[in-house]
Every structure is written in structure tokens, then in C-alpha cells.
Write a protein that holds these residues in place. Structure first.
Motif, short mmCIF file in Angstrom:
data_model
loop_
_atom_site.label_atom_id
_atom_site.label_comp_id
_atom_site.label_asym_id
_atom_site.label_seq_id
_atom_site.Cartn_x
_atom_site.Cartn_y
_atom_site.Cartn_z
N PHE A 199 16.95 20.82 12.51
CA PHE A 199 16.85 19.37 12.32
C PHE A 199 15.89 18.77 13.35
O PHE A 199 15.10 17.88 13.04
N PHE A 200 15.94 19.29 14.57
CA PHE A 200 15.09 18.76 15.64
C PHE A 200 13.64 19.20 15.46
O PHE A 200 12.71 18.44 15.76
N ASP A 201 13.43 20.40 14.94
CA ASP A 201 12.07 20.83 14.61
C ASP A 201 11.47 19.93 13.54
O ASP A 201 10.28 19.60 13.57
N LEU A 202 12.30 19.54 12.57
CA LEU A 202 11.84 18.61 11.54
C LEU A 202 11.30 17.34 12.17
O LEU A 202 10.22 16.87 11.83
N HIS A 203 12.05 16.78 13.11
CA HIS A 203 11.65 15.51 13.69
C HIS A 203 10.48 15.66 14.66
O HIS A 203 9.74 14.70 14.87
#
Length: 227
Positions: A199-203
């Protein structure tokens, strides 16, 4: 009307879509409201009686999308495809890759749930998402899975496709169509790396989603297809 059926019907009118495929019909809320003459829905576990919807131009097929595509003649093409099956990266990649074979230059593909609402929503297992969110004191029932990784897959491995993602009004969705108007260089250049995104890589790489308003996304799609 559902948000999705409104989007699909708007696209269908502007592109004169005649054939429609929906992967993941569930209760049929979207499928019933799509106003395209010939419709096919695929789901291994319909949550309604499909015989109440079937007719001469409407097919409901009770099997997995993998089984359906395995026996579908290559000559079968769809003008519009909505992918809302199992919310995991691997299944969405299979469904999308199979759908591409059964589309043409003027077809559109709509992917559901392409931006998770929080870290729990992005987990590929719905049970984990619910359990961990409750343990953290959350109350939301959101589960989008890791479908967002499929957008990274399209960006990195399908240079002949264009796409836009819109968030407002219902589930976040990504609209995909054939176009050579925009070049997008691979970001990760590795399916393995994409499969491990969090999820953090997405952002950290949120620009890959190519966010746009629904109106702008559909207008761009139509203008490039009808050019």
C-alpha cells in the motif's frame, strides 16, 4: 443505476458498444443495469437465480473466468469488458490478459477496485483485511485487495494501452483502451517486484494510476478511440 452501470452505459452510447462481458457478477446489480444489447456474465457462484435474467441475448455462465476463457473461441470479441472478479493481483492479471485477446481496437476495459482505501483494504485476503482492521480499532468493511498492482502491470508491460483511474463516485476504477498517444516507460520492469508492492509503495508511486476525473477519463478514451 449503479455508478459502474452509469459509466458503462455512457461509454456504450458514445462508442456504440453492442457486446459486453462482465467477470464477477455476484448479485447482478451492475449486470442487470448495463444497457448493451448482447451481454455475457461469468461467475462461479451467482447470488441470484440466473434463469431470471437469461434470454436470447443474455448469457450467464456459472464457472470461473479461467475455465470460461480456456474454452472461448479466439474469434469472440467484446466491445466492453468489466472486470470485478476475485480482488487479487494474480487473478486480475489473468482476467485482463485473457480479456485483451477477446477485444478489438475500439474496445474498452474497466477494472474495479484499483485504489485501496487504506492499508487493510489493500491486503489480498479479505479475511485478513477484516481481522487486522478490527484489531486496530477500525470499523470499515472496505476490501479492494491488491488489484492496484494490475495498473502497474499495465504501465510496465502494455505500452500500446492508455488508461486513467478515477476515484470519486463509487469504487475507484481504471478505464483502459488501445492507444499509441502516450508512452509510458516501465517503472519496475519486473512482475515479481510488482507482485510484492505494498500500500505504501503505491502511494510512493501514486502517479502510475494516472488519476483523472471520470468525465475527463471517459472523454479522453472516446476521443482516442474515435480519432
Amino acid at each position: 443505476m449503479t455508478h459502474t452501470s452509469n459509466r458503462l452505459n455512457g461509454l456504450a452510447k458514445r462508442l456504440d458498444c453492442r457486446t459486453y462481458l462482465e467477470i464477477g457478477v455476484c448479485e447482478g446489480d451492475t449486470f442487470r443495469l448495463v444497457e448493451i444489447p448482447e451481454k455475457t456474465g461469468v461467475d462461479p457462484n451467482f447470488r441470484f437465480d440466473p434463469d431470471t435474467v437469461r434470454d436470447g441475448t443474455t448469457q450467464l455462465i456459472g464457472e470461473t473466468s479461467d475455465c470460461y476463457f480456456a474454452l472461448l473461441p479466439v474469434s469472440t470479441k467484446f466491445d466492453a469488458v468489466f472486470i470485478d472478479g476475485l480482488h487479487t493481483f494474480e487473478q486480475v492479471v489473468r482476467d485482463f490478459s485473457n480479456a485483451i485477446i477477446h477485444t478489438h481496437d475500439r474496445s474498452v476495459i474497466l477494472l474495479d477496485d484499483t485504489r485501496p482505501s487504506d492499508v487493510y483494504s489493500s491486503l489480498p485476503d479479505a479475511g485478513d483485511a477484516s481481522r487486522f482492521r478490527r484489531q486496530a480499532g477500525g470499523e470499515s468493511a472496505d476490501w479492494h485487495g491488491d488489484v492496484f498492482k494490475a495498473v502497474f502491470y499495465i504501465n510496465d508491460f502494455w505500452p500500446s494501452l492508455n488508461y486513467r483511474t478515477f476515484y470519486s463516485g463509487g469504487n475507484p476504477q481504471t478505464l483502459v483502451w488501445r492507444s499509441l498517444s502516450e508512452r509510458h516507460a516501465p517503472l519496475f520492469n519486473s512482475l515479481e517486484l510488482i507482485s510484492r508492492l505494498s500500500f505504501f509503495d503505491l502511494h510512493r508511486n501514486i502517479g502510475v494510476l494516472r488519476a483523472a476525473s471520470e468525465e475527463d477519463a471517459i472523454s479522453l478514451c472516446v476521443s482516442e478511440i474515435l480519432i
